[in-house]
Motif scaffolding. Structure first.
Motif, short mmCIF file in Angstrom:
data_model
loop_
_atom_site.label_atom_id
_atom_site.label_comp_id
_atom_site.label_asym_id
_atom_site.label_seq_id
_atom_site.Cartn_x
_atom_site.Cartn_y
_atom_site.Cartn_z
N PRO A 100 -16.84 10.44 -4.76
CA PRO A 100 -16.85 11.68 -5.54
C PRO A 100 -17.31 11.42 -6.97
N PRO A 101 -17.64 12.46 -7.72
CA PRO A 101 -18.09 12.28 -9.11
C PRO A 101 -17.02 11.60 -9.96
N GLY A 102 -17.49 10.75 -10.89
CA GLY A 102 -16.58 10.11 -11.83
C GLY A 102 -15.96 8.82 -11.37
N TYR A 103 -16.23 8.38 -10.14
CA TYR A 103 -15.64 7.15 -9.63
C TYR A 103 -16.49 5.95 -10.04
N SER A 104 -15.80 4.81 -10.24
CA SER A 104 -16.48 3.57 -10.57
C SER A 104 -15.66 2.40 -10.04
N LEU A 105 -16.31 1.26 -9.84
CA LEU A 105 -15.62 0.08 -9.33
C LEU A 105 -14.72 -0.51 -10.41
N THR A 106 -13.44 -0.69 -10.08
CA THR A 106 -12.48 -1.22 -11.05
C THR A 106 -12.23 -2.71 -10.88
N ASN A 107 -12.17 -3.22 -9.64
CA ASN A 107 -12.03 -4.66 -9.44
C ASN A 107 -12.27 -5.02 -7.99
N VAL A 108 -12.45 -6.32 -7.76
CA VAL A 108 -12.62 -6.89 -6.42
C VAL A 108 -11.37 -7.68 -6.09
N CYS A 109 -10.79 -7.43 -4.93
CA CYS A 109 -9.57 -8.11 -4.50
C CYS A 109 -9.81 -8.70 -3.12
N GLY A 110 -10.09 -10.00 -3.06
CA GLY A 110 -10.35 -10.63 -1.77
C GLY A 110 -11.60 -10.05 -1.15
N GLY A 111 -11.44 -9.38 -0.01
CA GLY A 111 -12.56 -8.79 0.69
C GLY A 111 -12.70 -7.30 0.49
N PHE A 112 -12.01 -6.72 -0.50
CA PHE A 112 -12.03 -5.28 -0.71
C PHE A 112 -12.50 -4.92 -2.11
N LEU A 113 -13.13 -3.77 -2.20
CA LEU A 113 -13.53 -3.19 -3.47
C LEU A 113 -12.63 -2.01 -3.75
N CYS A 114 -12.20 -1.88 -5.00
CA CYS A 114 -11.33 -0.78 -5.40
C CYS A 114 -12.10 0.14 -6.34
N PHE A 115 -12.29 1.40 -5.93
CA PHE A 115 -12.94 2.40 -6.76
C PHE A 115 -11.90 3.40 -7.25
N ALA A 116 -12.04 3.81 -8.51
CA ALA A 116 -11.10 4.78 -9.09
C ALA A 116 -11.85 5.64 -10.09
N PHE A 155 -3.37 -8.84 -4.61
CA PHE A 155 -2.96 -9.43 -3.33
C PHE A 155 -2.05 -10.62 -3.61
N SER A 156 -0.97 -10.73 -2.83
CA SER A 156 -0.04 -11.84 -2.96
C SER A 156 -0.16 -12.74 -1.73
N SER A 158 1.72 -15.22 -0.94
CA SER A 158 3.05 -15.58 -0.43
C SER A 158 3.63 -14.50 0.48
N THR A 159 3.34 -13.24 0.19
CA THR A 159 3.89 -12.14 1.00
C THR A 159 2.84 -11.43 1.84
N SER A 160 1.56 -11.77 1.63
CA SER A 160 0.43 -11.12 2.33
C SER A 160 0.41 -9.62 2.09
N GLU A 161 0.92 -9.18 0.94
CA GLU A 161 0.92 -7.77 0.59
C GLU A 161 -0.23 -7.46 -0.37
N ARG A 162 -0.78 -6.27 -0.21
CA ARG A 162 -1.77 -5.75 -1.14
C ARG A 162 -1.17 -4.55 -1.85
N LYS A 163 -1.24 -4.57 -3.16
CA LYS A 163 -0.61 -3.52 -3.96
C LYS A 163 -1.60 -2.93 -4.94
N LEU A 164 -1.46 -1.64 -5.16
CA LEU A 164 -2.28 -0.94 -6.14
C LEU A 164 -1.45 -0.69 -7.39
N PHE A 165 -1.97 -1.13 -8.54
CA PHE A 165 -1.28 -0.97 -9.82
C PHE A 165 -2.02 0.05 -10.67
N ARG A 166 -1.26 0.92 -11.29
CA ARG A 166 -1.80 1.97 -12.14
C ARG A 166 -1.12 1.92 -13.49
N TYR A 167 -1.87 1.56 -14.53
CA TYR A 167 -1.35 1.45 -15.89
C TYR A 167 -1.47 2.82 -16.53
#
Length: 459
Positions: A100-116, A155-156, A158-167
């Motif tokens: 959608p309009p206004g989205y951009s790539l924020t970071n790369v985490c392992g094998g995934f791209l995060c757009f926000a 991504f952790s 030790s726990t194999s968890e993926r988490k999304l952080f929003r500041y």
């Protein structure tokens, strides 16, 4: 992968169990190639259980990091945000993402791209994309109020968890918050209070993931300028966060963070204010545990690893640097070459040649390349994103279970559809000619198959 049955390749049958074991020992890129052998192999690779096992295997965990080039631009008609993803090592395109309009790539985490969203409406949910498969998933929207300055995926190991952080910051308060969401869980978003005098600027300092921790350079406001002064460290597993002081560089005003052989490294440049512009590379010492400090910044013993002069007429090339700084980027390529981008110039140094001593003269670059400028008529930008490790895991794996409200809507829609179909069959079923129905089905299967594309596409 089917538990029963056998696979046939070039006239020879391979037991399903053996094929399973073979594919698990191959790197992700080779598994992708194997999916082109036959439909049966393709079906085996598409199996969700196999993809999860391969993602958790030691082969995927030990995969060397790769570097992606992402070209983002907007279509003026409709203003949709498009991103083309390329693998720098192979030089081949991986996928094309339309957001959608206004989205951009924020970071790369392992094998995934995060757009926000980074402009217009920042309350919209983030989008998760796997460039190896072309699949993407819109993550749950946070119900918490606030204007976010940063969205990052972590991504952790030790726990194999993926988490999304929003500041998040509040318009009516100086308080800051860290909103956290664990992908795939039904517990939803959580909020942690964080009250700093510093903060990241959206799109200014991209987060870097190293060893299960997210690192974000944060700024201290100074009039109309913002000076990088601290680094925010977030432990993905425990969600604990604290800040550390940056090294005391001479006149550094521009900072880029990246991973250098398993350690966080900062590329610090003076921005061209000095007579002889310089860039220094500082390595952060390992953090066994996070240390909280009330003054919002614990001192660390940073290691000065490399130092270079920036060649060329810096002020002539970038005369308005105080108002609009040229794009920068730093990464380590697959040949152990340290790459530093400044505007349309790329500097390279062979790290196997050694590092600088504290009192020695700056090193000499091995290469200086001029990059092609982006056409002015295009509304876009491009960047380099290191630390990519390909995976077969589908983003749909993290689809959160439906809420009670969503379940009620789904039940209503199923009941409504069933009632409509029953009513139609009672009134129309007897009037439908069987031969005509067969002809209609045949036309649908032959001409309209493009309406149902396979979402799993290998590039």
């Amino acid at each position: 992968m089917m538990e029963h049955g056998r696979k046939y390749v070039e006239g020879k049958e391979i037991p399903a169990e053996m094929l399973h074991e073979i594919l698990l020992k191959l790197p992700t890129r080779d598994v992708v190639r194997c999916s082109l052998v036959s439909r049966l192999w393709r079906s085996a690779v598409k199996n969700s259980s196999f993809r999860k096992l391969h993602d958790a295997s030691h082969v995927a965990a030990a995969a060397p990091p790769e570097v992606l080039m992402v070209s983002e631009h907007r279509k003026r008609k409709g203003r949709c945000a498009e991103a083309s993803v390329f693998n720098v090592s192979s030089g081949k395109p991986m996928c094309h993402v339309v957001n959608p309009p206004g989205y951009s790539l924020t970071n790369v985490c392992g094998g995934f791209l995060c757009f926000a969203p980074t402009e217009e409406d920042r309350v919209q949910p983030a989008i998760l994309c796997n460039p190896a498969t072309g699949e993407k998933l819109k993550l749950p929207e946070t119900p918490m109020s606030g204007w976010h300055d940063l969205v990052a995926l972590g991504f952790s190991p030790s726990t194999s968890e993926r988490k999304l952080f929003r500041y998040t910051g509040m318009m009516t308060s100086s308080k800051k918050y860290l909103d956290v969401y664990t992908l795939g869980e039904s517990s939803g978003w959580r909020r942690h209070t964080y009250i700093p005098r510093h903060g990241p600027r959206c799109g200014s300092h991209l987060p870097v993931l190293v060893g299960g921790k997210l690192y974000v350079v944060i700024d201290r406001p100074e009039g109309y300028r913002r000076k990088p002064d601290r680094i925010l460290v977030i432990d993905v597993a425990s969600e604990m966060h604290c800040t550390y002081r940056l090294p005391r560089f001479e006149a550094g005003v521009q900072v880029n963070a990246f991973e250098l052989r398993g350690q966080l490294c900062l590329a610090v440049s003076d921005g061209g204010w000095c007579k002889h512009p310089k860039v220094q590379f500082w390595v952060m010492p390992p953090l066994d545990r996070l240390v909280y400090s009330e003054d919002e910044g614990t001192e660390l013993n940073w290691d000065l690893r490399y130092s270079f002069y920036i060649e060329g007429d810096f002020k002539r090339n970038f005369p308005f640097i105080c108002f609009s700084d040229p794009p920068r980027g730093v990464w380590l390529d697959d040949k152990e070459m340290l790459c530093y981008r400044l505007g349309n110039t790329l500097y390279k140094y062979d790290t196997n040649a050694g590092s600088v001593s504290p009192n020695s003269e700056p090193l000499q670059w091995n290469q200086k390349l001029v990059l092609p400028p982006m056409p002015r008529r295009l509304d876009g930008q491009w960047g380099i994103y290191p630390g990519y490790r390909p995976t077969l895991l589908s983003p749909l794996t993290f689809l959160s279970p439906p809420s009670k409200e969503e379940e009620e809507i789904q039940q209503f829609e199923r009941a409504l559809l069933e009632t409509l179909r029953t009513h139609m069959s009672q009134n129309v079923g007897s009037a439908v000619d069987e031969r005509a129905a067969k002809r209609i089905c045949g036309r649908i299967n032959s001409s309209d198959v493009s309406l149902f594309p396979d979402i799993f596409k290998f590039r």
